[in-house]
Structures are given as structure tokens and as C-alpha cells.
Design an enzyme around this catalytic site. Structure first.
Site, PDB file in Angstrom:
ATOM      1  N   TYR A 297       0.853  -1.196   0.000  1.00 49.72           N
ATOM      2  CA  TYR A 297       0.000   0.000   0.000  1.00 49.72           C
ATOM      3  C   TYR A 297       0.882   1.237   0.000  1.00 49.72           C
ATOM      4  O   TYR A 297       1.892   1.310   0.712  1.00 49.72           O
ATOM      5  CB  TYR A 297      -0.909   0.021   1.234  1.00 49.72           C
TER       6      TYR A 297
ATOM      7  N   GLU B 154      -3.305   7.686  -4.061  1.00 52.05           N
ATOM      8  CA  GLU B 154      -3.368   6.393  -3.362  1.00 52.05           C
ATOM      9  C   GLU B 154      -3.196   5.254  -4.356  1.00 52.05           C
ATOM     10  O   GLU B 154      -3.912   5.199  -5.356  1.00 52.05           O
ATOM     11  CB  GLU B 154      -4.694   6.246  -2.620  1.00 52.05           C
TER      12      GLU B 154
END
Length: 421
Positions: free
Chosen positions: A143, A231
Site C-alpha cells: 500500500y 493512493e
């Protein structure tokens, strides 16, 4: 100023009512657009192409993916949770990995259909494009994100060596794996900053030096494009030892629209609330909610107070609508058109405290709006401040059936009662 207003509102609306699924203070773009933008900055992304018709699908398979045996078909809507979403037609999932000969069939079942996810609400969003991507052999999923952090007063990189699921779940399950690296907005990202991120991600096979360069390129994109959020979930390692942005979400600061014309040309108004699009065209701050009392107020603080007091009296606000301090008669008319276009609105509360905004301008706007729009719901009006007597006289002489109020509490109470009647 409008950006600051929206930022304040975004933190306060949950008190007054539910979101109607629209982002604030930021431009949101589709995944395929984000991938194209990242590619321009040298970020590794999967080979892909967006298509909007079955003919386009056929051509893309033949020309872009001549040697692929499997492809990923991704529905493109401005909402998260697509993989676990459900089409109103019954098809499960907005992301499918299929054999080459099945791509046209699955794309045909997505295009033009409504996809419902946890972020769209029950009404869902129409899929106008699908994104065809090469299927990568992923050996590790991580992530990565960059946000604007209030505490450090600058960009903050958040990363985790595990990815593929929401950061909230990751933080709950693996709190020790979450790393945060604040970036000095004046100095920019350093090799040391990027190395901290890469070491925290701990890629299994990707070259460390190349990974550091990828992190720096992502920050360059974030800074130069005026992003409010970048993101990537997952940031993946492939079997060829490459670090690849396998999925991405980018938001951009609305205040930077004047210098990011190329980015803001990517806006897809068909994915936005049409009332908010209409409001933006006449420079009004509007956010749709799920209630029944439409609000027209001047000033963000007064608007939020109005929504709160409506709740206090047992009602539910249908929107946040700030006409600002210098709205014209035309803007007031357009505001009424937007309010009355919402079928859920059963009453309207106008609450104006005239400082810069003059009460007579609001009153004239209300009267003209009544002439253009067939008002079928009760309207409660509270005026106070500059030119208030002129405003009240305009309303009285108009012959309109309005409910007047002496103060905010009285106005909210009357609006709720009018709703009940």
C-alpha cells in the site's frame, strides 16, 4: 475562498445529514486517466486502454493486446469498492479477470449498466467506459499513498508492506507495519525520505534503487499536479521484479484549476451530482444531502448552523447551499431552480443575514424565481441585516404565499411544521 469553505463543510456535514456521495474540494478522475497521468511521469503502470463501445473493445483486443491470453476488465466509475460491487442487471463485481475470448461479453454486460458499490449509494453510477488492462503476475502487494497532513503542515507519505485491502483494515490488523514519512514541502522529497519509504515497504525482489526512483516520481506527480491525495492499492511487485502501480486513485485541489487546465479537462461531470454541477456553473456552494428541507443560506457557518437547528426541531436538511456574500439576483434564481429540482424537497428555508449580502437582492431573487419555477412547496423566509425592510416589502408586495420568521429558531420550527402539513 471557495476551497476553504468546502473544506470546512466536508468536516461538518455529518452532523446535519448524510453525504450524497460527492467529493469536496477536489477533482476526482477515473482510474484509466490516473494511470495515463502516472505514465507521463515515468511511473510503472500496467498496459491498458479505456473503451466505451463493443467495437472499441474488439479493436483494443486486436491492436493493443495481440498476444494476451487473459485481460482484466475494470468498470470505470468515480467510486470505490468496484470489485465487490453489484450491477443492477445482476452481474456481480465491477472488476473481472477473463480469458481473451470472454472480454467482449463481460464488457458488454458492464457498459451502459448501473454499478452499485458501498460508496455510490443505492442509486449506483452508470458505467460509460471500461478499462482493459494486461494481467500482471503479482508476487507481492503493498500500500502507498501521499496525502496533505494538517499536523506536519505538508505532504505525508503513508505506506504498508501489505496491501490490496483498505488502509483502515490494514491499520487495524497491522498497525506496526504502517509507516509515515512527512515531506518538507520546501525542500521536496530527498533520497533519504524515499529510502525510508522503500525500506518500510520491504519489497521482496524489486531493485531498491529503482524503487526509490519510483517513489520520487510519484511525489513529483503529486506536487506538480496539485494533488490532494494519491493512493495506490496495491503497489505491486511483478514476477519480472518491477514495482508497478496496479491501481490508483488521484484527487486534485479545485483551487489549482487555473493552472492545471490539462488535468481539470479530465473532469467527468456525468459522474457527479447534476445539481452540484449546475451550482458550480453559477459559483454557488452546493452539496446534496438526503433530507426534505431545502436550505438557502449566505455563509458557510450560518448554513451549517441552519442545518443543525433543523435537525434539532426534528427535520432533516436536503442540502447545504451557500449563496455567498455577494450573490446576484440571477444566482438566487438559479439556487431556487436547483432546490426545486430535488424531488425529495418538501419545504424550503431561506435564512439570510445581510452583511455584504443585501436582503432586497435575495427578496428580488425569490420573487423572480417564483415566476420561473413552479413553487409547489412551502417557503419559509428569515431575513435580517442590510436592507431588510426593503426586502420584506418586496416579498409582501409580490403576493407570494410565504411563511415569514423572526429568527433562526422560529424559521426552523416553521419549516418543520410546514413539512408536516
Amino acid at each position: 475562498m471557495s476551497g476553504l469553505v468546502k473544506k470546512l463543510v466536508s468536516r461538518s456535514l455529518s452532523v446535519a445529514g448524510k453525504w450524497q456521495h460527492q467529493q469536496l474540494r477536489r477533482l476526482n478522475i477515473h482510474e484509466y486517466q490516473g494511470a495515463e497521468l502516472m505514465g507521463k511521469y515515468g511511473v510503472n503502470v500496467p498496459k491498458g486502454v479505456a473503451v466505451s463501445s463493443l467495437d472499441d473493445v474488439k479493436n483494443a483486443i486486436e491492436q493493443v493486446f495481440p498476444n494476451e491470453t487473459e485481460l482484466v476488465v475494470k468498470s470505470q466509475i468515480l467510486a470505490g469498492g468496484r470489485g465487490l460491487g453489484t450491477f443492477k442487471s445482476g452481474l456481480q463485481g465491477g472488476v473481472h479477470i477473463v480469458n481473451r475470448d470472454q472480454v467482449q461479453d463481460i464488457a458488454g454486460k458492464m457498459l451502459g449498466q448501473v454499478l452499485v458499490t458501498k460508496q455510490t449509494g443505492p442509486q449506483g453510477k452508470v458505467v460509460s467506459k471500461v478499462y482493459l488492462c494486461e494481467k500482471l503476475s503479482l508476487v507481492n502487494e503493498m500500500y502507498f499513498s501521499i496525502i496533505l497532513d494538517r499536523k506536519s503542515a505538508g505532504p505525508l507519505i503513508i505506506a504498508c508492506k501489505k496491501g490490496g485491502t483498505s488502509i483502515e483494515d490494514l491499520a487495524d490488523k497491522f498497525p506496526d507495519m504502517i509507516i509515515k514519512v512527512p515531506i518538507d514541502v520546501f525542500a521536496g522529497i530527498t533520497d533519504e525520505d524515499a529510502a525510508k519509504v522503500v525500506d518500510g515497504l520491504a519489497p521482496k525482489a524489486a531493485d531498491r534503487k529503482e524503487s526509490i526512483e519510483q517513489v520520487k516520481k510519484l511525489y513529483e506527480l503529486f506536487r506538480k499536479s496539485d494533488c490532494t491525495m494519491l493512493e495506490i492499492n496495491p503497489l505491486a511487485e511483478t514476477s519480472t521484479n518491477q514495482l508497478v502501480a496496479a491501481d490508483a486513485k488521484l484527487n486534485f485541489d479545485d483551487n489549482a484549476a487555473f493552472r492545471q487546465k490539462e488535468v481539470f479537462a479530465l473532469r467527468d461531470p456525468t459522474q457527479e451530482d447534476p445539481r452540484e454541477v449546475a451550482a458550480a456553473k453559477v459559483d454557488l456552494n452546493y452539496i446534496g444531502l438526503d433530507g426534505e428541507i431545502g436550505c438557502m443560506v449566505n455563509g458557510a457557518g450560518l448554513a451549517m448552523a441552519t442545518m443543525d437547528i433543523i435537525k434539532l426541531h426534528g427535520g432533516t436538511p436536503a442540502n447545504f447551499l451557500d449563496v455567498g456574500g455577494n450573490a446576484s439576483e440571477h444566482q438566487v434564481v438559479e439556487a431556487f431552480k436547483i432546490l426545486t429540482s430535488d424531488d425529495k424537497v418538501k419545504a424550503i428555508l431561506v435564512n439570510i443575514f445581510g452583511g455584504i449580502m443585501k436582503c432586497d437582492v435575495i427578496a428580488s431573487g425569490i420573487v423572480n424565481a417564483a415566476k420561473e419555477v413552479s413553487l409547489k412547496v412551502p417557503v419559509v423566509v428569515r431575513l435580517e441585516g442590510t436592507n431588510v425592510e426593503q426586502g420584506k416589502r418586496i416579498l409582501k408586495e409580490s403576493g407570494m404565499k410565504l411563511i415569514t420568521a423572526d429568527d433562526l429558531d422560529d424559521a426552523a420550527e416553521k419549516a418543520v411544521k410546514a413539512l408536516a402539513n
